[in-house]
Write a protein that holds these residues in place. Structure first.
Motif, PDB file in Angstrom:
ATOM      1  N   GLN A  20      48.174  -0.657  29.083  1.00  0.00           N
ATOM      2  CA  GLN A  20      46.971  -0.463  28.286  1.00  0.00           C
ATOM      3  C   GLN A  20      46.580   1.009  28.245  1.00  0.00           C
ATOM      4  O   GLN A  20      46.155   1.530  27.205  1.00  0.00           O
ATOM      5  CB  GLN A  20      45.824  -1.290  28.878  1.00  0.00           C
ATOM      6  N   LEU A  21      46.752   1.695  29.393  1.00  0.00           N
ATOM      7  CA  LEU A  21      46.417   3.120  29.454  1.00  0.00           C
ATOM      8  C   LEU A  21      47.328   3.939  28.550  1.00  0.00           C
ATOM      9  O   LEU A  21      46.877   4.844  27.839  1.00  0.00           O
ATOM     10  CB  LEU A  21      46.515   3.616  30.896  1.00  0.00           C
ATOM     11  N   LEU A  22      48.621   3.621  28.558  1.00  0.00           N
ATOM     12  CA  LEU A  22      49.556   4.328  27.685  1.00  0.00           C
ATOM     13  C   LEU A  22      49.202   4.115  26.219  1.00  0.00           C
ATOM     14  O   LEU A  22      49.246   5.062  25.414  1.00  0.00           O
ATOM     15  CB  LEU A  22      50.986   3.852  27.958  1.00  0.00           C
ATOM     16  N   TRP A  23      48.840   2.888  25.883  1.00  0.00           N
ATOM     17  CA  TRP A  23      48.454   2.598  24.496  1.00  0.00           C
ATOM     18  C   TRP A  23      47.190   3.366  24.120  1.00  0.00           C
ATOM     19  O   TRP A  23      47.094   3.931  23.029  1.00  0.00           O
ATOM     20  CB  TRP A  23      48.223   1.092  24.340  1.00  0.00           C
ATOM     21  N   THR A  24      46.223   3.417  25.050  1.00  0.00           N
ATOM     22  CA  THR A  24      44.975   4.138  24.795  1.00  0.00           C
ATOM     23  C   THR A  24      45.227   5.628  24.620  1.00  0.00           C
ATOM     24  O   THR A  24      44.649   6.276  23.729  1.00  0.00           O
ATOM     25  CB  THR A  24      43.983   3.908  25.948  1.00  0.00           C
ATOM     26  N   LEU A  25      46.095   6.192  25.472  1.00  0.00           N
ATOM     27  CA  LEU A  25      46.419   7.613  25.364  1.00  0.00           C
ATOM     28  C   LEU A  25      47.065   7.922  24.018  1.00  0.00           C
ATOM     29  O   LEU A  25      46.791   8.960  23.405  1.00  0.00           O
ATOM     30  CB  LEU A  25      47.353   8.028  26.503  1.00  0.00           C
ATOM     31  N   ARG A  26      47.904   7.029  23.562  1.00  0.00           N
ATOM     32  CA  ARG A  26      48.545   7.235  22.263  1.00  0.00           C
ATOM     33  C   ARG A  26      47.511   7.212  21.147  1.00  0.00           C
ATOM     34  O   ARG A  26      47.558   8.031  20.222  1.00  0.00           O
ATOM     35  CB  ARG A  26      49.608   6.160  22.040  1.00  0.00           C
ATOM     36  N   GLN A  27      46.567   6.271  21.236  1.00  0.00           N
ATOM     37  CA  GLN A  27      45.516   6.204  20.224  1.00  0.00           C
ATOM     38  C   GLN A  27      44.609   7.437  20.269  1.00  0.00           C
ATOM     39  O   GLN A  27      44.209   7.970  19.227  1.00  0.00           O
ATOM     40  CB  GLN A  27      44.669   4.938  20.436  1.00  0.00           C
ATOM     41  N   VAL A  28      44.321   7.885  21.493  1.00  0.00           N
ATOM     42  CA  VAL A  28      43.477   9.070  21.652  1.00  0.00           C
ATOM     43  C   VAL A  28      44.166  10.297  21.075  1.00  0.00           C
ATOM     44  O   VAL A  28      43.559  11.124  20.387  1.00  0.00           O
ATOM     45  CB  VAL A  28      43.131   9.286  23.137  1.00  0.00           C
ATOM     46  N   SER A  29      45.452  10.429  21.344  1.00  0.00           N
ATOM     47  CA  SER A  29      46.204  11.568  20.821  1.00  0.00           C
ATOM     48  C   SER A  29      46.231  11.542  19.297  1.00  0.00           C
ATOM     49  O   SER A  29      46.124  12.579  18.631  1.00  0.00           O
ATOM     50  CB  SER A  29      47.636  11.545  21.374  1.00  0.00           C
ATOM     51  N   ARG A  30      46.336  10.348  18.739  1.00  0.00           N
ATOM     52  CA  ARG A  30      46.361  10.215  17.280  1.00  0.00           C
ATOM     53  C   ARG A  30      45.010  10.608  16.684  1.00  0.00           C
ATOM     54  O   ARG A  30      44.942  11.301  15.667  1.00  0.00           O
ATOM     55  CB  ARG A  30      46.710   8.780  16.912  1.00  0.00           C
ATOM     56  N   LEU A  31      43.923  10.173  17.336  1.00  0.00           N
ATOM     57  CA  LEU A  31      42.593  10.534  16.851  1.00  0.00           C
ATOM     58  C   LEU A  31      42.365  12.040  16.925  1.00  0.00           C
ATOM     59  O   LEU A  31      41.779  12.644  16.028  1.00  0.00           O
ATOM     60  CB  LEU A  31      41.525   9.813  17.676  1.00  0.00           C
ATOM     61  N   GLN A  32      42.844  12.625  18.009  1.00  0.00           N
ATOM     62  CA  GLN A  32      42.668  14.067  18.171  1.00  0.00           C
ATOM     63  C   GLN A  32      43.458  14.823  17.103  1.00  0.00           C
ATOM     64  O   GLN A  32      42.998  15.827  16.557  1.00  0.00           O
ATOM     65  CB  GLN A  32      43.124  14.495  19.567  1.00  0.00           C
ATOM     66  N   ALA A  33      44.655  14.327  16.798  1.00  0.00           N
ATOM     67  CA  ALA A  33      45.469  14.980  15.777  1.00  0.00           C
ATOM     68  C   ALA A  33      44.826  14.872  14.399  1.00  0.00           C
ATOM     69  O   ALA A  33      45.005  15.726  13.536  1.00  0.00           O
ATOM     70  CB  ALA A  33      46.861  14.354  15.742  1.00  0.00           C
ATOM     71  N   GLU A  34      44.019  13.807  14.200  1.00  0.00           N
ATOM     72  CA  GLU A  34      43.352  13.607  12.915  1.00  0.00           C
ATOM     73  C   GLU A  34      41.976  14.256  12.867  1.00  0.00           C
ATOM     74  O   GLU A  34      41.189  14.012  11.959  1.00  0.00           O
ATOM     75  CB  GLU A  34      43.228  12.106  12.634  1.00  0.00           C
ATOM     76  N   GLY A  35      41.660  15.055  13.899  1.00  0.00           N
ATOM     77  CA  GLY A  35      40.382  15.766  13.902  1.00  0.00           C
ATOM     78  C   GLY A  35      39.251  14.967  14.485  1.00  0.00           C
ATOM     79  O   GLY A  35      38.079  15.223  14.186  1.00  0.00           O
ATOM     80  N   GLY A  36      39.567  13.987  15.321  1.00  0.00           N
ATOM     81  CA  GLY A  36      38.530  13.189  15.954  1.00  0.00           C
ATOM     82  C   GLY A  36      37.791  13.980  17.019  1.00  0.00           C
ATOM     83  O   GLY A  36      38.070  15.145  17.282  1.00  0.00           O
ATOM     84  N   SER A  37      36.826  13.320  17.675  1.00  0.00           N
ATOM     85  CA  SER A  37      35.971  13.996  18.643  1.00  0.00           C
ATOM     86  C   SER A  37      36.482  13.898  20.076  1.00  0.00           C
ATOM     87  O   SER A  37      35.797  14.288  21.002  1.00  0.00           O
ATOM     88  CB  SER A  37      34.555  13.401  18.567  1.00  0.00           C
ATOM     89  N   THR A  38      37.658  13.346  20.285  1.00  0.00           N
ATOM     90  CA  THR A  38      38.206  13.193  21.631  1.00  0.00           C
ATOM     91  C   THR A  38      38.415  14.552  22.272  1.00  0.00           C
ATOM     92  O   THR A  38      38.938  15.471  21.653  1.00  0.00           O
ATOM     93  CB  THR A  38      39.535  12.436  21.590  1.00  0.00           C
ATOM     94  N   THR A  39      38.014  14.694  23.517  1.00  0.00           N
ATOM     95  CA  THR A  39      38.132  15.966  24.221  1.00  0.00           C
ATOM     96  C   THR A  39      39.406  16.016  25.035  1.00  0.00           C
ATOM     97  O   THR A  39      40.002  14.990  25.387  1.00  0.00           O
ATOM     98  CB  THR A  39      36.925  16.173  25.152  1.00  0.00           C
ATOM     99  N   ARG A  40      39.804  17.241  25.385  1.00  0.00           N
ATOM    100  CA  ARG A  40      40.988  17.419  26.218  1.00  0.00           C
ATOM    101  C   ARG A  40      40.760  16.858  27.614  1.00  0.00           C
ATOM    102  O   ARG A  40      41.689  16.415  28.273  1.00  0.00           O
ATOM    103  CB  ARG A  40      41.336  18.900  26.301  1.00  0.00           C
ATOM    104  N   VAL A  41      39.511  16.901  28.075  1.00  0.00           N
ATOM    105  CA  VAL A  41      39.207  16.380  29.413  1.00  0.00           C
ATOM    106  C   VAL A  41      39.553  14.901  29.507  1.00  0.00           C
ATOM    107  O   VAL A  41      40.135  14.436  30.495  1.00  0.00           O
ATOM    108  CB  VAL A  41      37.717  16.601  29.752  1.00  0.00           C
TER     109      VAL A  41
END
Length: 267
Positions: free
Chosen positions: A179-200
């Motif tokens: 689940q964590l790997l899937w979440t990280l992939r989704q987070v990385s995708r959101l960040q690449a699309e200009g989402g608000s996810t932080t590097r932290v």
């Protein structure tokens, strides 16, 4: 294979039982475990003290889990690693039956989050009341549940213990890791699309993933060894080989704090 007795073989001096390895090998293992134990005690104590003294860290929800893990590792290093180092330096386990039970209980009863502490404590108290038992393992310098005995009562305890204290937690960890790997992939995708996810957030996720992998690397060999002994009692495993997973598991107390100190930007 039969269970290993705590007392020296008949006809031997109780203060100088026969060595299963060379004297230099025992000394080397004592030094190795001493280094791991000292590092585990100092680093985990550092984590607890720094977190308690800095309000900013105490306000982070993740810090509670990390401090809990640090306390867990601190206990394992102090009550499991140090006695093992001393026993290897002497060449044999000198604390007797009571010491073996206490050392085995201390190492295997320490858990992760509060619920895990209660769960682990519940199952590791069973040998104290006669269901199952702790015995010397490997080169006879540390104690664990008696994986070798074919006694019906002990076998029932070992099977239940293995299922509920390893197989079940391992399944939960594996599912959580996926689940964590899937979440990280989704987070990385959101960040690449200009989402608000932080590097932290990404770094915390990666840190947790590394900690999970480190846990599996530490304890899977030990669990595999125990399962082999349980399911294939006729397989011969040398004491030296059986000691490797024990040391690998106990070494986790030293590198766990390294992972969450250097991978956690809050520090």
């Amino acid at each position: 294979m039969e269970g290993q007795n705590l007392s020296p073989p008949s006809g031997t001096d109780e203060e100088n039982p026969p060595l299963l390895l060379s004297r230099s090998a025992y000394v080397a293992l004592a030094a190795l475990m001493g280094v791991f134990s000292a590092a585990g005690i100092l680093l985990n104590l550092l984590v607890v003290v720094v977190t308690v003294r800095h309000r900013q860290l105490r306000q982070q929800p993740l810090s509670y889990a990390l401090v809990n893990l640090a306390v867990c590792d601190l206990g394992c290093a102090a009550f499991g690693g140090v006695p093992t180092a001393v026993a290897n330096a002497m060449g044999y386990f000198s604390m007797g039956r009571l010491g073996c039970v206490l050392e085995g209980f201390a190492v295997h009863a320490v858990g992760g989050v509060v619920l895990s502490w209660v769960w682990s404590f519940l199952w590791n108290t069973s040998p104290l009341f006669g269901w199952g038992r702790f015995e010397l393992e490997g080169i006879r310098t540390s104690c664990a549940p008696d994986w070798y005995s074919r006694d019906t009562g002990n076998m029932s305890f070992i099977l239940v213990y293995f299922l509920l204290c390893f197989a079940l937690p391992f399944s939960i960890i594996l599912l959580s890791y996926c689940q964590l790997l899937w979440t990280l992939r989704q987070v990385s995708r959101l960040q690449a699309e200009g989402g608000s996810t932080t590097r932290v957030e990404l770094q915390v996720g990666r840190m947790v993933a590394v900690m999970v992998l480190a846990f599996l690397a530490s304890w899977l060999p030990y669990a595999a060894l125990a399962l082999t002994v349980i399911l294939a009692p006729g397989v011969h495993i040398s004491p030296g080989l059986a000691t490797v997973p024990v040391f690998l598991a106990k070494s986790s107390t030293a590198y766990n704090p390294v992972i969450y100190i250097f991978m956690n930007r809050q520090w």
